[in-house]
Design a protein around this motif. Structure first.
Motif, PDB file in Angstrom:
ATOM      1  N   SER A   1      -2.214   7.133 -12.391  1.00 51.90           N
ATOM      2  CA  SER A   1      -2.785   6.808 -11.089  1.00 51.90           C
ATOM      3  C   SER A   1      -3.077   5.311 -11.078  1.00 51.90           C
TER       4      SER A   1
ATOM      5  N   TYR B   1      -4.653   3.584  -9.020  1.00 48.82           N
ATOM      6  CA  TYR B   1      -6.026   3.271  -8.610  1.00 48.82           C
ATOM      7  C   TYR B   1      -7.023   3.511  -9.744  1.00 48.82           C
ATOM      8  N   SER B   2      -6.633   4.330 -10.728  1.00 52.18           N
ATOM      9  CA  SER B   2      -7.528   4.583 -11.862  1.00 52.18           C
ATOM     10  C   SER B   2      -7.641   3.371 -12.773  1.00 52.18           C
TER      11      SER B   2
ATOM     12  N   LEU C   1       2.269   1.786  -3.459  1.00 51.52           N
ATOM     13  CA  LEU C   1       1.279   2.304  -4.409  1.00 51.52           C
ATOM     14  C   LEU C   1       1.010   3.781  -4.169  1.00 51.52           C
ATOM     15  N   ASP C   2       0.836   4.158  -2.907  1.00 52.07           N
ATOM     16  CA  ASP C   2       0.519   5.545  -2.574  1.00 52.07           C
ATOM     17  C   ASP C   2       1.650   6.487  -2.981  1.00 52.07           C
TER      18      ASP C   2
ATOM     19  N   THR D   1       0.817  -1.214   0.000  1.00 51.13           N
ATOM     20  CA  THR D   1       0.000   0.000   0.000  1.00 51.13           C
ATOM     21  C   THR D   1       0.850   1.263   0.000  1.00 51.13           C
TER      22      THR D   1
ATOM     23  N   SER E   1       2.120   6.303  -7.202  1.00 53.49           N
ATOM     24  CA  SER E   1       1.001   6.685  -8.057  1.00 53.49           C
ATOM     25  C   SER E   1       1.082   8.156  -8.435  1.00 53.49           C
TER      26      SER E   1
ATOM     27  N   LEU F   1      -8.858  -1.515  -2.627  1.00 53.93           N
ATOM     28  CA  LEU F   1      -8.004  -2.002  -1.541  1.00 53.93           C
ATOM     29  C   LEU F   1      -8.805  -2.635  -0.417  1.00 53.93           C
TER      30      LEU F   1
ATOM     31  N   GLY G   1     -11.720   2.286  -8.207  1.00 56.36           N
ATOM     32  CA  GLY G   1     -10.685   3.201  -7.754  1.00 56.36           C
ATOM     33  C   GLY G   1      -9.974   2.689  -6.516  1.00 56.36           C
ATOM     34  N   GLU G   2      -9.639   3.592  -5.619  1.00 53.22           N
ATOM     35  CA  GLU G   2      -8.882   3.228  -4.422  1.00 53.22           C
ATOM     36  C   GLU G   2      -9.660   2.293  -3.504  1.00 53.22           C
TER      37      GLU G   2
END
Length: 456
Positions: free
Chosen positions: A298, A300-301, A237-238, A234, A241, A310, A306-307
Motif C-alpha cells: 500500500s 499510502y502505508s 497511486l489509487d 493520484t 496500490s 495527499l 496514510g492517505e
C-alpha cells in the motif's frame, strides 16, 4: 526462450535494416558495461558545459551507425543538466530527413536504469522486458522506413520518473541533440519529426507535445502518437496500490522527489521508517528487481499520515502541477511557462480495462484538450491488458506517424473511435509495421503466448 533484450540485437543488427553492430561496449567492468552511476560517460568532463545551448553535444561515443551522446538539457528546477541519448541513422535514409523521437517507458527512479544502458547491455541492465521490447519495435519500424531515431534518457540524470516537466525538456533536447550531431544526421535541412511513446513513455510524449509551443518552438515536430498515458498521479497511486504493480507507484513518488528538492525534503518528514527504506530501494533498484519486494504494498502505508498525506500543501502542489494538460507557470515547478495544450495533431489510445494506467481520467483530459482547440484522434478499446494494448495499437500508431511524416495528416480537429482499426496479424497491420517489426511481434507472441485481438 529469448528475452526481449535479444530482440533489439536480432532486429537491428541481424536484419537488413541495420547490418552493423548496434553498440561497441562503452566502458567495461569485470561483469560487462559499467552502470551509469559508475561510468564517467554520464558525467560532463568539459569546462563550461553548463553554458552550452540545450541539446548541445557534450560527448559522443562512436559505434559506426549508432551513437550514444551526452547532451545538455535543463532540469525542472532550472538547473543545467546532462543526460544521454542513443542516436540511430538508417541504412537508406529518406530525403529530406525524417525523424522519430522515441520516448521509451523507462519507468524507473534509479539513475542506473536508463534506456541508454539498456540498449547497450540488454538483459544485463535489469530493465524490464517491456522497455526493451518497445524500444526494439519502434526503432526497427522507423529504421526500416529510412527514418532517423533519437532515444533520449528523458528522465534526466536524476531519474525523475513521472516529472512531466523534466521529461518534456530532456525529451525535446534529445531531438536537438540529434539535429546537432552531424555524424548521425549530416544535414537537418527541411527535416520533419514526430514523437512516439507508450505508458511511461506515453506520459513523456504527451508532456513533450504540450511543451512544443513554449520550449520547442524552433523544432519542426509535426505530430505525436502516444498511448497508455498516466494523466495524474493520484489515479495512478489509487490503481496500483496493493497490487503487483505497486512498484510503479512507488517509483512515481520517488521520481517526482528526484526532480524537486522541496518535495524530497517533505518526504523526509512525512515518511515512516518503512517508507524511507522503500523510497531508497526505488532509487537504487531497477524495475526487474523492484517488482517482487514491493508487490501488493500500500503506497499510502509508507507515510505517517496514510492517505491523508495527499491533503498536505506540499503534496497538493506537486500533484496539481503533475496533472497532464493543466497550465503550469510556477517558476519553482518549471523554467518555462506552458499552457498545457497539445498544439500538433496527435493520436492517443488507451485500453478501457487497463490494469496499470488508470483510464478513468483520460476522457476528461481528451475533452479538455478538444475544448481548447487540440487536434487529437482518441481511440479506446475494451478488454486489453496494458502491455497488450501497446502491440495491438502498433499498426494504427505507426500509420498515423508515417502519414504525418509524409504530409498526409488530415487531423484538423478532435475525433474519437472505439476499437483498433488495423487488427494485429491482418495484412494492413503487417504492412503498417513492415516485415522486420512484424517479425519482432511474432517472436514475442511465440515466446510469451500473448494473444492479440485479431491475431491467430
Amino acid at each position: 526462450m529469448r528475452t526481449a533484450a535479444a530482440f533489439v540485437a536480432t532486429a537491428l543488427a541481424a536484419s537488413s535494416v541495420l547490418a552493423l553492430p548496434i553498440l561497441q561496449l562503452r566502458a567495461l567492468g569485470p561483469d560487462g558495461p559499467l552502470v551509469p552511476s559508475n561510468d564517467s560517460f554520464y558525467e560532463p568532463s568539459s569546462e563550461g558545459w553548463q553554458e552550452l545551448d540545450n541539446g548541445a553535444i557534450i560527448f559522443d561515443f562512436n559505434a559506426r551507425s549508432v551513437y550514444q551522446v551526452l547532451y545538455k538539457t535543463t532540469s525542472a528546477t532550472n538547473e543545467s543538466d546532462a543526460t544521454a541519448a542513443t542516436l540511430f541513422s538508417p541504412a537508406e535514409p529518406v530525403s529530406p530527413p525524417k525523424i522519430l523521437l522515441f520516448l521509451a517507458p523507462i519507468d524507473s527512479a534509479s539513475p542506473d536504469c536508463q534506456v541508454t544502458y539498456a540498449l547497450e547491455n540488454g538483459g544485463g541492465s535489469n530493465a524490464t522486458d517491456f522497455l526493451q521490447t518497445s524500444v526494439s519495435l519502434d526503432i526497427t519500424w522507423a529504421l526500416s522506413k529510412g527514418y532517423y531515431v533519437a532515444v533520449p534518457d528523458h528522465e534526466g540524470s536524476k531519474a525523475a520518473f513521472i516529472s512531466g516537466v523534466t521529461e518534456a525538456l530532456a525529451g525535446l533536447d534529445g531531438l536537438r541533440a540529434l539535429l546537432n550531431h552531424n555524424e548521425t544526421l549530416p544535414s537537418a535541412d527541411n527535416y520533419t519529426a514526430v514523437i512516439s511513446g507508450y505508458s511511461g513513455g506515453g506520459h513523456a510524449s504527451a508532456w513533450a507535445s504540450q511543451f512544443l509551443s513554449s520550449y520547442g518552438q524552433d523544432l519542426n515536430v509535426v505530430a505525436a502518437a502516444y498511448g497508455g498515458v498516466p494523466v495524474d498521479l493520484t489515479s495512478t497511486l489509487d490503481l496500483l496500490s496493493n497490487t503487483s504493480g505497486a512498484y510503479l507507484a512507488v517509483g512515481a513518488l520517488t521520481g517526482l522527489a528526484n526532480a524537486y528538492p522541496e518535495l524530497d525534503e517533505f518526504y523526509q518528514q512525512a515518511l515512516n521508517p518503512n517508507g524511507t527504506e522503500t523510497i531508497e530501494l526505488a532509487r537504487t533498484t531497477c524495475n526487474s528487481g523492484l517488482e517482487a519486494p514491493l508487490a501488493n504494498v500500500s503506497v499510502y502505508s509508507l507515510f505517517k499520515d496514510g492517505e491523508a498525506v495527499l491533503q498536505e500543501p506540499t503534496m497538493r502542489k506537486y500533484i496539481a502541477a503533475g496533472r497532464l494538460g493543466q497550465p503550469i507557470n510556477d517558476t519553482s515547478l518549471t523554467p518555462v511557462a506552458n499552457d498545457g495544450l497539445v498544439s500538433i495533431p496527435a493520436f492517443q489510445y488507451h485500453s478501457v480495462t487497463d490494469e496499470t494506467v488508470a483510464y478513468a481520467p483520460v476522457p476528461a483530459y481528451y475533452q479538455g484538450q478538444c475544448a481548447r482547440g487540440a487536434k487529437i484522434h482518441f481511440s479506446a478499446s475494451p478488454g486489453l491488458a496494458h502491455a497488450v494494448a501497446f502491440f495491438a495499437y502498433a499498426g494504427d500508431a505507426f500509420t498515423f506517424l508515417d502519414n504525418a511524416l509524409n504530409g498526409n495528416i488530415t487531423q484538423t480537429n478532435c475525433t474519437d473511435s472505439l476499437g483498433i482499426e488495423k487488427l494485429p496479424g491482418s495484412p494492413e497491420y503487417i504492412e503498417a509495421l513492415g516485415q522486420d517489426a512484424w517479425s519482432i511481434v511474432e517472436m514475442i507472441l511465440n515466446a510469451t503466448g500473448i494473444a492479440l485481438p485479431g491475431s491467430s
